[in-house]
Motif scaffolding. Sequence first.
Motif, PDB file in Angstrom:
ATOM      1  N   VAL A  98       0.863  -1.186   0.000  1.00  0.00           N
ATOM      2  CA  VAL A  98       0.000   0.000   0.000  1.00  0.00           C
ATOM      3  C   VAL A  98       0.896   1.232   0.000  1.00  0.00           C
ATOM      4  N   ALA A  99       0.604   2.188  -0.851  1.00  0.00           N
ATOM      5  CA  ALA A  99       1.432   3.386  -0.964  1.00  0.00           C
ATOM      6  C   ALA A  99       1.290   4.280   0.263  1.00  0.00           C
ATOM      7  N   LEU A 100       2.349   4.998   0.581  1.00  0.00           N
ATOM      8  CA  LEU A 100       2.321   5.935   1.695  1.00  0.00           C
ATOM      9  C   LEU A 100       1.238   6.996   1.515  1.00  0.00           C
ATOM     10  N   ASP A 101       1.016   7.396   0.284  1.00  0.00           N
ATOM     11  CA  ASP A 101       0.039   8.449   0.017  1.00  0.00           C
ATOM     12  C   ASP A 101      -1.343   7.898  -0.333  1.00  0.00           C
ATOM     13  N   SER A 102      -1.624   6.673   0.083  1.00  0.00           N
ATOM     14  CA  SER A 102      -2.985   6.127  -0.072  1.00  0.00           C
ATOM     15  C   SER A 102      -3.794   6.465   1.176  1.00  0.00           C
ATOM     16  N   PHE A 103      -4.241   7.675   1.235  1.00  0.00           N
ATOM     17  CA  PHE A 103      -5.029   8.118   2.378  1.00  0.00           C
ATOM     18  C   PHE A 103      -6.124   9.070   1.910  1.00  0.00           C
ATOM     19  N   GLY A 104      -7.117   9.260   2.762  1.00  0.00           N
ATOM     20  CA  GLY A 104      -8.231  10.135   2.399  1.00  0.00           C
ATOM     21  C   GLY A 104      -9.039   9.599   1.234  1.00  0.00           C
ATOM     22  N   GLY A 105      -9.033   8.284   1.051  1.00  0.00           N
ATOM     23  CA  GLY A 105      -9.790   7.683  -0.044  1.00  0.00           C
ATOM     24  C   GLY A 105      -9.071   7.679  -1.372  1.00  0.00           C
ATOM     25  N   MET A 106      -7.842   8.177  -1.416  1.00  0.00           N
ATOM     26  CA  MET A 106      -7.076   8.227  -2.651  1.00  0.00           C
ATOM     27  C   MET A 106      -6.134   7.030  -2.742  1.00  0.00           C
ATOM     28  N   THR A 107      -5.841   6.601  -3.962  1.00  0.00           N
ATOM     29  CA  THR A 107      -4.860   5.543  -4.196  1.00  0.00           C
ATOM     30  C   THR A 107      -3.548   6.187  -4.588  1.00  0.00           C
ATOM     31  N   GLY A 108      -2.525   5.991  -3.759  1.00  0.00           N
ATOM     32  CA  GLY A 108      -1.263   6.669  -3.983  1.00  0.00           C
ATOM     33  C   GLY A 108      -0.297   5.889  -4.853  1.00  0.00           C
ATOM     34  N   THR A 109       0.872   6.479  -5.062  1.00  0.00           N
ATOM     35  CA  THR A 109       1.905   5.882  -5.914  1.00  0.00           C
ATOM     36  C   THR A 109       3.274   5.880  -5.256  1.00  0.00           C
ATOM     37  N   ASN A 110       3.380   6.429  -4.047  1.00  0.00           N
ATOM     38  CA  ASN A 110       4.674   6.543  -3.381  1.00  0.00           C
ATOM     39  C   ASN A 110       4.799   5.468  -2.304  1.00  0.00           C
ATOM     40  N   PHE A 111       5.632   4.479  -2.564  1.00  0.00           N
ATOM     41  CA  PHE A 111       5.775   3.355  -1.652  1.00  0.00           C
ATOM     42  C   PHE A 111       6.998   3.530  -0.753  1.00  0.00           C
ATOM     43  N   ILE A 112       6.933   2.917   0.392  1.00  0.00           N
ATOM     44  CA  ILE A 112       8.020   3.019   1.365  1.00  0.00           C
ATOM     45  C   ILE A 112       9.285   2.392   0.800  1.00  0.00           C
ATOM     46  N   GLY A 113      10.422   2.946   1.198  1.00  0.00           N
ATOM     47  CA  GLY A 113      11.692   2.476   0.687  1.00  0.00           C
ATOM     48  C   GLY A 113      12.158   1.183   1.354  1.00  0.00           C
ATOM     49  N   PRO A 114      13.275   0.630   0.897  1.00  0.00           N
ATOM     50  CA  PRO A 114      13.761  -0.662   1.408  1.00  0.00           C
ATOM     51  C   PRO A 114      13.985  -0.680   2.917  1.00  0.00           C
ATOM     52  N   GLY A 115      14.429   0.417   3.493  1.00  0.00           N
ATOM     53  CA  GLY A 115      14.728   0.428   4.919  1.00  0.00           C
ATOM     54  C   GLY A 115      13.524   0.166   5.807  1.00  0.00           C
ATOM     55  N   GLY A 116      12.347   0.556   5.354  1.00  0.00           N
ATOM     56  CA  GLY A 116      11.151   0.379   6.168  1.00  0.00           C
ATOM     57  C   GLY A 116      10.191  -0.660   5.644  1.00  0.00           C
TER      58      GLY A 116
END
Length: 210
Positions: A98-116
């Motif tokens: 799930v993308a970090l910016d998938s909030f507020g009902g929106m589907t995001g495109t920015n996924f967490i990096g390898p470290g996390g």
Amino acid sequence: MNAKTQLFSVLAVVAMAGASAQAQISTSRHNFSSYGWSRGEICLPCHTPHNANVDVGFLWNHALTNATYQMFEGGTGTAALNIDSRSRMCLGCHDGTVALDSFGGMTGTNFIGPGGNIGTDLRNDHPIGSDAIYPLSGTSTGYNPTDASGSRVGTGTQVLRLRAWVDPSGATKYVVGCSTCHTVHNSGNYGHMLRFSNASSALCLTCHIK
């Protein structure tokens, strides 16, 4: 001290507590306010004052994961069935589905990096959820006893909270979850967002008898 002075003192304490909490988050990696997709806010990617997910609580604003995991003991299971609700909230960013910016009902495109990104294969991670049901007090020589409710382990300032998980039969069990050891708001400012310092393995030994 008159009533007005007492009220001022209470408000000052509340304000200082709020400032302290914000500072803890603002200096952690959960502060996404510098990223354009966060709209410049610290809280919004996770919480919202309106139209929150009532099933989750906490005024939750972020999409939940529906991934299927390789569990610690080798079996497979979905987040909805095998993971406690708070860990599912964490894994909504940290399993990489799930993308970090998938909030507020929106589907995001920015996924967490390898470290996390711990992925969906949990066999090399500390067990959580259905694989981490904490033994009832008095039934184990390997684990420290819980409190009377079965939901906490430890004493004084070194207390870890177990999380309620409902098994397929409908029974509530207390399990180790992500938020047993970590605090999402970085309370205390310990490394890796731990609830307290793990110096001399203090956090590990809160549960484990070694």
